[in-house]
Design a protein around this motif. Structure first.
Motif, PDB file in Angstrom:
ATOM      1  N   GLU A   1       0.852  -1.198   0.000  1.00  0.00           N
ATOM      2  CA  GLU A   1       0.000   0.000   0.000  1.00  0.00           C
ATOM      3  C   GLU A   1       0.893   1.256   0.000  1.00  0.00           C
ATOM      4  N   LYS A   2       2.024   1.171   0.737  1.00  0.00           N
ATOM      5  CA  LYS A   2       2.923   2.336   0.821  1.00  0.00           C
ATOM      6  C   LYS A   2       3.564   2.635  -0.542  1.00  0.00           C
ATOM      7  N   THR A   3       3.691   1.608  -1.380  1.00  0.00           N
ATOM      8  CA  THR A   3       4.317   1.848  -2.694  1.00  0.00           C
ATOM      9  C   THR A   3       3.264   2.235  -3.729  1.00  0.00           C
ATOM     10  N   SER A   4       1.978   2.030  -3.401  1.00  0.00           N
ATOM     11  CA  SER A   4       0.969   2.154  -4.458  1.00  0.00           C
ATOM     12  C   SER A   4       0.824   3.591  -4.952  1.00  0.00           C
ATOM     13  N   ARG A   5       1.034   4.561  -4.062  1.00  0.00           N
ATOM     14  CA  ARG A   5       0.849   5.945  -4.527  1.00  0.00           C
ATOM     15  C   ARG A   5       1.976   6.374  -5.473  1.00  0.00           C
ATOM     16  N   PRO A   6       3.262   6.242  -5.065  1.00  0.00           N
ATOM     17  CA  PRO A   6       4.306   6.638  -6.019  1.00  0.00           C
ATOM     18  C   PRO A   6       4.294   5.808  -7.296  1.00  0.00           C
TER      19      PRO A   6
ATOM     20  N   GLU B   1       0.600  13.288 -15.084  1.00  0.00           N
ATOM     21  CA  GLU B   1       0.818  14.736 -15.039  1.00  0.00           C
ATOM     22  C   GLU B   1      -0.085  15.457 -16.045  1.00  0.00           C
ATOM     23  N   HIS B   2      -0.196  14.852 -17.241  1.00  0.00           N
ATOM     24  CA  HIS B   2      -1.050  15.406 -18.283  1.00  0.00           C
ATOM     25  C   HIS B   2      -2.500  15.472 -17.790  1.00  0.00           C
ATOM     26  N   ARG B   3      -2.936  14.390 -17.137  1.00  0.00           N
ATOM     27  CA  ARG B   3      -4.312  14.353 -16.622  1.00  0.00           C
ATOM     28  C   ARG B   3      -4.527  15.359 -15.498  1.00  0.00           C
ATOM     29  N   TYR B   4      -3.467  15.598 -14.721  1.00  0.00           N
ATOM     30  CA  TYR B   4      -3.597  16.546 -13.606  1.00  0.00           C
ATOM     31  C   TYR B   4      -3.839  17.957 -14.151  1.00  0.00           C
ATOM     32  N   LEU B   5      -3.096  18.309 -15.202  1.00  0.00           N
ATOM     33  CA  LEU B   5      -3.299  19.632 -15.807  1.00  0.00           C
ATOM     34  C   LEU B   5      -4.718  19.749 -16.351  1.00  0.00           C
ATOM     35  N   LEU B   6      -5.186  18.659 -16.967  1.00  0.00           N
ATOM     36  CA  LEU B   6      -6.535  18.632 -17.525  1.00  0.00           C
ATOM     37  C   LEU B   6      -7.561  18.809 -16.407  1.00  0.00           C
TER      38      LEU B   6
ATOM     39  N   VAL C   1     -11.459  12.924 -15.653  1.00  0.00           N
ATOM     40  CA  VAL C   1     -10.072  12.524 -15.938  1.00  0.00           C
ATOM     41  C   VAL C   1      -9.785  11.093 -15.514  1.00  0.00           C
ATOM     42  N   GLY C   2     -10.786  10.411 -14.935  1.00  0.00           N
ATOM     43  CA  GLY C   2     -10.583   9.004 -14.595  1.00  0.00           C
ATOM     44  C   GLY C   2      -9.893   8.786 -13.263  1.00  0.00           C
ATOM     45  N   SER C   3     -10.075   9.720 -12.311  1.00  0.00           N
ATOM     46  CA  SER C   3      -9.447   9.564 -10.997  1.00  0.00           C
ATOM     47  C   SER C   3     -10.139   8.437 -10.227  1.00  0.00           C
ATOM     48  N   VAL C   4      -9.368   7.679  -9.425  1.00  0.00           N
ATOM     49  CA  VAL C   4     -10.000   6.579  -8.674  1.00  0.00           C
ATOM     50  C   VAL C   4     -10.741   7.109  -7.456  1.00  0.00           C
ATOM     51  N   SER C   5     -10.427   8.352  -7.052  1.00  0.00           N
ATOM     52  CA  SER C   5     -11.130   8.937  -5.919  1.00  0.00           C
ATOM     53  C   SER C   5     -12.063  10.010  -6.464  1.00  0.00           C
ATOM     54  N   SER C   6     -13.218  10.195  -5.803  1.00  0.00           N
ATOM     55  CA  SER C   6     -14.136  11.205  -6.339  1.00  0.00           C
ATOM     56  C   SER C   6     -13.937  12.547  -5.642  1.00  0.00           C
ATOM     57  N   THR C   7     -13.093  12.582  -4.596  1.00  0.00           N
ATOM     58  CA  THR C   7     -12.932  13.851  -3.869  1.00  0.00           C
ATOM     59  C   THR C   7     -11.593  14.508  -4.161  1.00  0.00           C
ATOM     60  N   SER C   8     -10.639  13.752  -4.739  1.00  0.00           N
ATOM     61  CA  SER C   8      -9.355  14.387  -5.035  1.00  0.00           C
ATOM     62  C   SER C   8      -8.772  13.729  -6.277  1.00  0.00           C
ATOM     63  N   PHE C   9      -7.779  14.386  -6.879  1.00  0.00           N
ATOM     64  CA  PHE C   9      -7.153  13.835  -8.084  1.00  0.00           C
ATOM     65  C   PHE C   9      -6.215  12.701  -7.681  1.00  0.00           C
ATOM     66  N   ASP C  10      -6.507  11.496  -8.153  1.00  0.00           N
ATOM     67  CA  ASP C  10      -5.645  10.359  -7.807  1.00  0.00           C
ATOM     68  C   ASP C  10      -5.802   9.300  -8.895  1.00  0.00           C
TER      69      ASP C  10
END
Length: 1335
Positions: free
Chosen positions: A555-560, A647-652, A733-742
């Motif tokens: 789980e600790k590696t999943s974000r990076p 990164e591209h999706r984050y800008l979008l 943008v297809g984020s897995v969370s609905s409250t933040s970009f992820d």
């Protein structure tokens, strides 16, 4: 050993600072940098480093640069001086640092000219023996001026062996054969041949009143523009130091070893046999008290001392007494050895192999012979008689503490050292396995299925054993799985989660086989795999298990790593939760550590190469002809692509949210109806209108960021409408969370055999869409982005490796090479991409040939290896239409074949099928391979047709194929184009080396300092930037030792900064180290080395070393011709440099040849109307003016003027300068014409005014050199500079932005306006450009 790298003089006198020993790892302490002058520099030296995972938790906690700045002080304890007293020579002083170990003083003494022959001694302070492994600061009574005594100690067998090995190393210290043979991390360097030794004191050489010393400037014929000759021998010029000074004829172990029991009791340790240069045969006893002559001969054993017996504590002292030649030559040899630059001698961290070598005589060498037969398991540098437990070493170093900087440095240094040792051992083992020198652990199975253990490393072959990869492509999948796994290991190591362990992994390609070497998990060999695996699946997803501790660690590696936690079904239809792909296995070793292995699917699959029934790819992919079936189903996206996509999706995401917030604002005024969910689909969101609105909403982005952070952290009340905005944007943008970009990927999507629970179907559908979008992103953004960067020349590959690196940095796999070439062909700027197209085609041809060569070699017996390789090269490169392979002579082929069946190398069928290959067949196969693997149509039936069609060079193809396959060929001139005899014979193939892939551990703190330094330089704070980069250099030295690619980048930037700040001597010294290091670590003809040569030439010219500057530039030009050819944008810069220097030394004809070549290349690659071309015209005009050919000068300057006028306008400074110069030329032309008319009218009695045509001054040449190399030089006095600096700092603090302040600051700001490619165009208003001086 701790090094003072930055203070190393060329030949260290007795009390000089020390030079690096083999253990490398240094703390350099440069003095304060002076700033006598300032330049503006283009950010050409800023290396593009691949990003490390940003979310590395350990680095966040460091509290920014300030805190680490404080920590650094701990390391920089001030050094002090101690006196050393050695028997037989005068006492001398030595500078040491408190955190060095006593052992490091030992190393220094073993390296110094006058004490190098001692190995067995102790250091004593006031009669107390110092412990080798204690740090100097812990020793009581050791202070400034203390006297350390060197005391000779009695020998043991081990010490005697170390002594003999050390003496042999000293005797061989100038002999390059280890570098040619790729042994002991030796590699080649040729810089000293072109600089005539060391440049150390060069910055201080007296400048004579006359700037012009007579020098020979004529380059060799093959270096001149337009020459078609590409000689190979010039690649490795013969160094006169290599003609070895013969000290002894033979030094070898005697056949009387080991001493019998009764002699052991007299103290005999071993016997040596020596033949001196005078042909005297002697036997020597090594005893506990030292070395003496005994009375044995080759056939009679008589261990009694001979008379006189000359008992000496060191072998050198004994040989000095019995052989005058030895005494004389050994002293000379050591003098030469210490005169060489330390960087020519230090071992590199990983072995670098040379693809060419001269014919070296094979000499007798006792140590080498002994090493070969004892397989070096109990190698002296480790505990004798005991193999290393690699797994324990690799994992223990990871467990070292890392709370503060000194701890992290120690940890990273240990990790790096163990990794480089492990890589060396694994490479040696893999070669031994393929050469048949290691017994399999399952000898009864067929050769493909055998596995091996050697030196505590587990080796397996890249074949599909037991149909493990049957559904994925069989042997082809088994071949790529190890490199995918290695990429996984690299990634998890970079994230560096405490408690999660990976295996040491090295992948070795050798003689057509792929061998994976891994460290061994404790206990794994004693149990079945089914019992061991407690997380993941051993059968690609049929049976799946999970484990809470593994989930917590992963789980600790999943974000990076952007991996989504997900559920899959096992064979009993139970849901199992995973946080990696199913193949990733978790095993708890007997040591209680949690290991993960089989990381081959760490990254999501690449759908462009994975056709799935019923799934349709986006339009971008279908247009490009995807999906295409590939040879295996393990195609993954690269980590760089995943990061770029996110990164591209984050800008979008930010743009979408900003647009919606603005719409809300507008709607509130009209009707506050809620936005429909999904009003912004990812496809529609990129419409021009939406983006235009986003531009307006730039201020809205800040609000979005704040809003997103508030929602994510639940830290305050949020307006429901705003919450909805973020939800909509997340969904779009297809984020897995609905409250933040992820954004995260599920690596198991589309895995054959993996099933997902019903409840996850929505999630799976979204994940499938995300993967399709990523596949489209690669084609629609990354490949066009790469081609655009190449068109702008911000990316300048020179060979296959640098092109591959450029693709990889953008996340484009090599299998897309055909698509990149298609894109280049369709590009409107196709002519400007000519060099990229050529490199791409030769890469495509050599990679296809490599694939064929791999299977070709597997069928070759060891005895036919050189014949087979030379035959393949003839078919590949020679114009000779029907080369015949030479089979091994019949009398050597054993009649009893069946008996030897068992020990044959893996897959080595008894065949000579390789012998029937023809050039036509091979080229047909290459074209088929290019079509099936790269989807690119090569229309060529022979090598000559390929060369003709694509404008390639055979020598370049030879270099590329040799580097890719590990072939080493004889250094000689090959006649590729002869139709009467084949180009290669068996004797031309000298060796075949392994091609090794391994993990490169990073020095994270040093890297952060380096980046901060770069940032400071770009902001214009050169002094601060210089200090940070010097600090980074110290830290890099601490972790990597003295030799490393990253240290090379550091030295190059430091040299550039010192040059800008006017310290030419320091610039020269640093750049010389950068060149040496690039040659040693990357290769003597690597594109990076070529650029380092160019920088060094500029600094030499500025230091008035004109002939050196020229020979360096000629070397760079030769290397570029060999690596690519003449038609390359970089060649224009090189030729401009050469032309300017030649103009400076009044070689006008030669200068014109180079400058006019540069002009035509610039016009081709930058467009006839570019500022670069205008500058080129001006440079040519200046030479014509010096030759008094004013008409030609006027013509070129007019061209330049026209370009300036159309590009920059009438009123621009450049246009005015050009206009003034034109007037000046016109006046001179008119004057000349008058004189001519006068002569015609009055004949010899004419009254002639002498014409003023002067040679260019060095200053004006240097000025032009700065312009073309992207350095703008603004001379200021020291006082001006201090005032200016104070002024800039004051204004910086007050944040004043008046125009005057901007102009003042411009003088100290590094013009980070793109790379030096923009050098000409960056001379914009406000920069105070230097005048185009009219001579």
């Amino acid at each position: 050993m701790v090094i003072k790298t930055d203070e190393l003089p060329p030949a260290a006198p007795a009390d000089s600072p020390r030079e690096p020993g083999p253990q490398g790892g240094g703390k350099a302490r440069p003095g304060p940098a002076e700033l006598p002058a300032v330049m503006l520099l283009n950010g050409d030296c800023l290396d593009k480093k691949s990003e490390e995972p940003k979310e590395n938790g350990h680095e966040e906690a460091e509290g920014g640069d300030e805190s680490s700045g404080q920590e650094v002080i701990v390391i920089q304890d001030t050094g002090f001086t101690v006196k050393i007293s050695v028997p037989g020579i005068e006492t001398f002083s030595l500078q040491v640092s408190p955190q060095e170990m006593v052992q490091e003083i030992h190393q220094v003494l073993m390296d110094r000219e006058d004490t190098c022959h001692r190995t067995c001694f102790s250091l004593q302070l006031d009669g107390n023996v110092l412990d080798n492994f204690s740090e100097l600061r812990t020793i009581e009574g050791l202070e400034e001026g203390s006297m350390l005594r060197v005391v000779e100690e009695p020998y043991t067998v081990r010490e005697a062996r170390i002594h003999v090995r050390h003496i042999r190393d000293l005797l061989k210290s100038l002999d390059p054969s280890d570098a040619f043979n790729g042994v002991d991390c030796n590699s080649l360097s040729f810089l000293s041949i072109f600089t005539d030794g060391d440049l150390g004191d060069s910055g201080k050489r007296k400048k004579k009143g006359i700037e012009m010393e007579p020098i020979d400037c004529t380059p060799p014929e093959h270096i001149l523009p337009g020459s078609k000759e590409r000689p190979l021998c010039a690649l490795q010029p013969q160094n006169r130091d290599w003609k070895p000074l013969q000290c002894l004829k033979v030094l070898t172990m005697s056949g009387w070893n080991p001493p019998p029991g009764n002699r052991k009791m007299h103290g005999d340790l071993m016997y040596l046999f020596v033949i001196t240069a005078e042909d005297r045969h002697v036997s020597i006893t090594a005893s506990t008290r030292g070395f003496y002559l005994n009375q044995s001969t080759a056939y009679n054993f008589n261990p009694k001392p001979a008379s006189p017996r000359f008992l000496s504590h060191s072998l050198v002292e004994l040989l000095n007494q019995i052989s005058p030649t030895f005494k004389k030559n050994f002293a000379l040899l050591q003098k030469k050895r210490v005169q060489r630059h330390p960087f020519e001698r230090i071992a590199t961290p990983f072995q670098v192999y040379s693809w060419t070598a001269p014919q070296v005589e094979h000499a007798m060498d006792c140590v080498r012979a002994e090493d070969a037969y004892t397989s070096r398991l109990g190698y002296e540098e480790h505990i004798p008689g005991q193999t290393r437990d690699w797994n324990e070493e690799l994992q223990t170093t990871r467990e070292l503490p890392r709370k503060n900087l000194p701890e992290r440095l120690l940890r990273e240094r240990a990790i790096f050292k163990v990794h480089s040792d492990f890589t060396a051992a694994a490479t040696r083992g893999a070669m031994a396995v393929i050469d048949g020198n290691v017994m399999a652990i399952n000898p009864s199975e067929e050769t493909k299925m055998q596995m091996f253990i050697w030196n505590n490393i587990f080796f397996s072959l890249g074949f599909d054993v037991r149909d493990h990869y049957k559904d994925f492509g069989g042997d082809v999948a088994a071949y790529v799985a190890p490199t995918n796994d290695l990429n996984g290991v690299r990634t998890y190591n970079a994230v560096d989660v405490e408690g999660l362990y990976t295996l040491g992994t090295v992948v070795v390609d050798y003689r057509g086989y792929r061998v994976t070497a891994q460290s061994i998990i404790p206990g794994i060999l004693e149990r079945e795999q089914e019992q061991s695996v407690i997380y993941g699946s051993i059968d690609f997803g049929k049976t799946v298990v999970s484990h809470p501790r593994y989930l917590e660690l992963l789980e600790k590696t999943s974000r990076p790593l952007k991996i989504q936690r997900h559920r899959v079904l096992n064979d009993r239809d139970e849901e199992v939760e995973l946080c990696s792909s199913v193949e990733c296995k978790g095993i708890i070793g007997n040591d209680g550590r949690h290991y993960i292995l089989d990381l081959l699917r760490t990254f999501p699959p690449d759908l462009n190469f994975l056709p799935v029934a019923g799934e349709e790819l986006p339009e971008d992919c279908r247009r490009a002809g995807f999906p295409k079936p590939h040879r295996h189903k393990l195609c993954c996206l690269r980590q760089e692509l995943v990061d770029a996509f996110v990164e591209h999706r984050y800008l979008l995401f930010m743009k979408l949210a900003a647009i919606q917030l603005m719409q809300q604002k507008a709607n509130r005024a009209e009707s506050p109806g809620p936005l429909e969910n999904g009003a912004c689909e990812a496809g529609a969101s990129e419409s021009p209108e939406a983006l235009e609105a986003a531009e307006e909403g730039a201020s809205g982005l800040a609000k979005v960021k704040e809003l997103a952070e508030t929602i994510a952290s639940d830290s305050g009340p949020v307006d429901p409408k705003s919450r909805e905005v973020i939800q909509n944007a997340c969904k779009a943008v297809g984020s897995v969370s609905s409250t933040s970009f992820d954004i995260r990927f599920n690596p198991d999507i589309f895995s054959p055999g993996v099933r997902f629970p019903e409840s996850c179907q929505d999630e799976v559908r979204d994940q499938k869409q995300l993967l399709k979008d990523a596949a489209a992103f690669l084609l629609s953004c990354q490949i066009p982005g790469l081609v655009k960067d190449c068109t702008d020349h911000t990316v300048l590959p020179m060979d296959g490796a640098t092109l591959a690196e450029a693709m990889h940095q953008r996340g484009i796999n090599i299998r897309y090479l055909g698509k990149v070439l298609d894109f280049v062909l369709r590009s409107p700027a196709r002519p400007q991409l000519d060099h990229i197209y050529k490199i791409g085609i030769s890469e495509l041809i050599t990679r296809s040939a490599k694939h064929i060569f791999k299977t070709y070699l597997q069928g070759v017996e060891l005895s036919g290896l050189s014949a087979a390789i030379s035959h393949f090269l003839n078919c590949f490169l020679s114009s000779f239409p029907n080369p015949v392979a030479h089979l091994p002579a019949d009398e050597l082929v054993s009649k009893k074949k069946n008996k030897r069946r068992k020990n044959r190398p893996p897959g080595g069928a008894d065949n000579t099928a390789w012998a029937v290959m023809t050039p036509q067949e091979l080229w047909k196969d290459i074209c088929q391979e290019a079509k099936s693997y790269f989807d690119f149509r090569l229309e060529c039936e022979t090598v000559d047709q390929a060369v003709e069609t694509f404008g390639l060079q055979k020598i370049t193809l030879l270099r590329e194929i040799s580097l890719k396959t590990g072939i080493q060929i004889l250094l000689k001139e090959y006649s590729f184009d002869s139709r009467h005899k084949p180009a290669f014979t068996e004797e031309d193939v000298l060796n075949i080396f392994p091609v090794v892939k391994h993990v490169n551990p990073k020095a994270s703190d040093a890297f952060h300092f380096f980046q901060s330094g770069q940032a400071k330089v770009q902001q214009g704070f050169l002094k601060e930037g210089c200090e940070l980069i010097t600090e980074a250099l110290n830290l890099f030295n601490n972790v990597y030792g003295a030799m490393h690619v990253e240290i090379c980048a550091c030295l190059r930037l430091l040299a550039r900064l010192h040059y800008i700040m006017g310290d030419y001597a320091e610039a020269l010294s640093n750049q010389q180290k950068a060149v040496l290091m690039s040659e040693r670590v990357l290769g003597i003809e690597h594109p990076n080395t070529i650029q380092e040569y160019m920088h060094l030439a500029l600094y030499c010219f500025a230091s008035s070393q004109l002939s050196t500057a020229l020979s360096l530039l000629y070397r760079a030009r030769y290397l570029l011709l060999l690596v690519f050819g003449e038609d390359h944008p970089e060649m224009a810069l090189l030729d401009n440099n050469i032309g300017l220097v030649l103009h400076g030394v009044m070689e006008y004809e030669l200068a014109l040849r180079f400058l006019e070549n540069a002009l035509s290349i610039n016009a081709k690659y930058h467009g006839a109307k570019s500022l670069k071309v205008a500058l080129s015209h001006h440079l040519v005009a200046r030479v014509y003016e010096s030759k008094a050919e004013f008409r030609s000068a006027l013509q070129h300057e007019k061209e330049g003027y026209t370009i300036y006028k159309s590009q920059l306008g009438e009123s621009h400074e450049k246009t005015k300068e050009s206009s003034d110069y034109l007037k000046c030329l016109t006046q001179q032309a008119v004057a000349l014409q008058r004189t001519m008319n006068e002569i015609y009218r009055n004949g010899s009695s004419a009254n002639i005014v002498p014409l003023k045509v002067t040679a260019p001054s060095m200053a004006s040449v240097l000025e032009q050199l700065h312009i073309i190399n992207g350095i703008l030089f603004i001379p200021l006095s020291q006082k001006d500079l201090e005032n200016l600096k104070a002024e800039v700092v004051r204004r910086h603090q007050l944040q004043e932005t008046s125009k005057a302040a901007t102009r003042d600051a411009a003088a100290t700001v590094a013009a980070a306006a793109g790379s030096r490619e923009e050098a000409a165009s960056s001379l914009l208003p406000g920069d105070d450009p230097p005048t185009l001086s009219s001579v």
